[in-house]
Design a protein around this motif. Structure first.
Motif, PDB file in Angstrom:
ATOM      1  N   VAL A 104     -44.422  19.677 -43.965  1.00  0.00           N
ATOM      2  CA  VAL A 104     -43.744  18.915 -45.023  1.00  0.00           C
ATOM      3  C   VAL A 104     -42.997  19.861 -45.953  1.00  0.00           C
ATOM      4  N   ILE A 105     -43.634  20.974 -46.301  1.00  0.00           N
ATOM      5  CA  ILE A 105     -42.999  21.940 -47.193  1.00  0.00           C
ATOM      6  C   ILE A 105     -41.780  22.576 -46.522  1.00  0.00           C
ATOM      7  N   LEU A 106     -41.898  22.880 -45.235  1.00  0.00           N
ATOM      8  CA  LEU A 106     -40.758  23.431 -44.505  1.00  0.00           C
ATOM      9  C   LEU A 106     -39.593  22.444 -44.484  1.00  0.00           C
ATOM     10  N   ALA A 107     -39.886  21.177 -44.187  1.00  0.00           N
ATOM     11  CA  ALA A 107     -38.837  20.154 -44.149  1.00  0.00           C
ATOM     12  C   ALA A 107     -38.213  19.964 -45.534  1.00  0.00           C
ATOM     13  N   LEU A 108     -39.050  20.016 -46.568  1.00  0.00           N
ATOM     14  CA  LEU A 108     -38.558  19.869 -47.939  1.00  0.00           C
ATOM     15  C   LEU A 108     -37.626  21.027 -48.299  1.00  0.00           C
ATOM     16  N   ALA A 109     -38.014  22.239 -47.926  1.00  0.00           N
ATOM     17  CA  ALA A 109     -37.191  23.411 -48.218  1.00  0.00           C
ATOM     18  C   ALA A 109     -35.857  23.340 -47.472  1.00  0.00           C
ATOM     19  N   GLU A 110     -35.903  22.931 -46.217  1.00  0.00           N
ATOM     20  CA  GLU A 110     -34.671  22.843 -45.427  1.00  0.00           C
ATOM     21  C   GLU A 110     -33.731  21.778 -45.987  1.00  0.00           C
ATOM     22  N   LYS A 111     -34.287  20.640 -46.360  1.00  0.00           N
ATOM     23  CA  LYS A 111     -33.455  19.571 -46.900  1.00  0.00           C
ATOM     24  C   LYS A 111     -32.868  19.962 -48.251  1.00  0.00           C
ATOM     25  N   SER A 112     -33.682  20.642 -49.089  1.00  0.00           N
ATOM     26  CA  SER A 112     -33.208  21.063 -50.410  1.00  0.00           C
ATOM     27  C   SER A 112     -32.091  22.097 -50.288  1.00  0.00           C
ATOM     28  N   SER A 113     -32.277  23.072 -49.388  1.00  0.00           N
ATOM     29  CA  SER A 113     -31.249  24.105 -49.216  1.00  0.00           C
ATOM     30  C   SER A 113     -29.952  23.505 -48.669  1.00  0.00           C
ATOM     31  N   LYS A 114     -30.087  22.512 -47.817  1.00  0.00           N
ATOM     32  CA  LYS A 114     -28.897  21.849 -47.275  1.00  0.00           C
ATOM     33  C   LYS A 114     -28.131  21.123 -48.374  1.00  0.00           C
ATOM     34  N   MET A 115     -28.858  20.446 -49.272  1.00  0.00           N
ATOM     35  CA  MET A 115     -28.208  19.747 -50.387  1.00  0.00           C
ATOM     36  C   MET A 115     -27.537  20.738 -51.333  1.00  0.00           C
ATOM     37  N   MET A 116     -28.135  21.934 -51.455  1.00  0.00           N
ATOM     38  CA  MET A 116     -27.565  22.972 -52.316  1.00  0.00           C
ATOM     39  C   MET A 116     -26.455  23.748 -51.611  1.00  0.00           C
ATOM     40  N   GLN A 117     -26.288  23.503 -50.298  1.00  0.00           N
ATOM     41  CA  GLN A 117     -25.268  24.157 -49.475  1.00  0.00           C
ATOM     42  C   GLN A 117     -25.461  25.673 -49.455  1.00  0.00           C
ATOM     43  N   ILE A 118     -26.714  26.084 -49.225  1.00  0.00           N
ATOM     44  CA  ILE A 118     -27.041  27.501 -49.098  1.00  0.00           C
ATOM     45  C   ILE A 118     -27.938  27.664 -47.874  1.00  0.00           C
ATOM     46  N   SER A 119     -28.075  28.896 -47.396  1.00  0.00           N
ATOM     47  CA  SER A 119     -28.963  29.164 -46.269  1.00  0.00           C
ATOM     48  C   SER A 119     -30.368  29.453 -46.789  1.00  0.00           C
ATOM     49  N   LEU A 120     -31.356  29.042 -46.032  1.00  0.00           N
ATOM     50  CA  LEU A 120     -32.753  29.260 -46.403  1.00  0.00           C
ATOM     51  C   LEU A 120     -33.159  30.648 -45.912  1.00  0.00           C
ATOM     52  N   ASP A 121     -33.122  31.638 -46.828  1.00  0.00           N
ATOM     53  CA  ASP A 121     -33.372  33.016 -46.416  1.00  0.00           C
ATOM     54  C   ASP A 121     -34.690  33.577 -46.964  1.00  0.00           C
ATOM     55  N   GLU A 122     -35.595  32.695 -47.405  1.00  0.00           N
ATOM     56  CA  GLU A 122     -36.913  33.135 -47.827  1.00  0.00           C
ATOM     57  C   GLU A 122     -37.947  32.092 -47.402  1.00  0.00           C
ATOM     58  N   LYS A 123     -39.204  32.436 -47.548  1.00  0.00           N
ATOM     59  CA  LYS A 123     -40.261  31.538 -47.099  1.00  0.00           C
ATOM     60  C   LYS A 123     -40.212  30.217 -47.876  1.00  0.00           C
ATOM     61  N   PRO A 124     -40.496  29.091 -47.192  1.00  0.00           N
ATOM     62  CA  PRO A 124     -40.382  27.773 -47.839  1.00  0.00           C
ATOM     63  C   PRO A 124     -41.171  27.657 -49.143  1.00  0.00           C
TER      64      PRO A 124
END
Length: 237
Positions: A200-220
């Protein structure tokens, strides 16, 4: 079983607070007292009229019918609340959070005889305890549940977060979120941490980074912690 999550057609996630068993029992007892008081008062008033046995149907209509239909009529015309439910600030809703139709109220009212009347509430309590969405049998059949309208916000759950001295934000893009959206992110994050739901935390981090239009380059975990602090930094300025 404090709440359950629904997702609207617009992909907006909403959490509903499920009414706890104590509130539902107290609402039931309040309704019973109201029904008993109504029966006594109307019975006394009707008997003072001195109606003969040939007019006993009047007693049935004036006293019995409103008592029999009490829960159905109250919930239908009082936005999902009997007087007891209104006093306890709980309400019948559909599982998607919308207002039930008459058919939904009718189904849960008909099954009330199985849930409560014939079994003294044992079936309702058993079903409630084993349901993830606080449903008795009538609710399951009617696709409804009972929610609480009481606010359950603690300091730990609020959006505000303490910032370390000299804190430097990392993601200015975090301002794309509204207060409500960031509060939901924080609530989901905290609940997932408590329950050890890493996916859930991974999915939340991925969705949040997508909305912010940035790449997820650190641990969720670190990413969500950071954007919560960053949001507080920018909104407190």
């Amino acid at each position: 079983m404090d709440n359950y999550q629904i997702e609207t057609a617009q992909n907006v996630e909403i959490y509903q607070n499920i009414a706890n068993l104590g509130d539902r029992i107290l609402a039931f007892l309040i309704d019973m007292l109201i029904i008993i008081a109504y029966g006594l008062l109307t019975g006394i008033a009707a008997s003072s009229l001195g109606l003969g046995r040939e007019n006993e149907w009047i007693y049935m209509v004036v006293i019995g019918l409103p008592i029999f239909l009490y829960h159905l009529l109250m919930e239908t015309f009082n936005n999902g609340q009997s007087l007891g439910k209104a006093a306890m600030r709980i309400r019948v809703v559909k599982l998607d959070g919308s207002q039930p139709a008459f058919s939904n109220y009718a189904i849960r009212w008909l099954l009330r005889m199985v849930d409560i009347t014939f079994t003294s509430g044992a079936v309702a309590i058993f079903s409630f305890l084993f349901s993830a969405k606080g449903q008795r049998l009538g609710d399951i059949a009617a696709t409804t549940t009972v929610i609480s309208e009481k606010q359950k916000i603690t300091i730990h759950q609020t959006l505000m977060a303490s910032l370390p001295d000299g804190y430097q934000p990392k993601y200015p893009q975090v301002t794309v979120f509204s207060d409500k959206e960031m509060q939901q992110i924080k609530n989901i994050f905290q609940k997932a941490k408590r329950e050890g739901k890493h996916a859930v935390i991974l999915a939340l981090a991925e969705k949040s980074s997508k909305m912010m239009q940035i790449s997820l380059d650190e641990k969720p975990y670190a990413f969500i912690d950071t954007i919560i602090l960053d949001y507080n930094y920018y909104t407190q300025q």
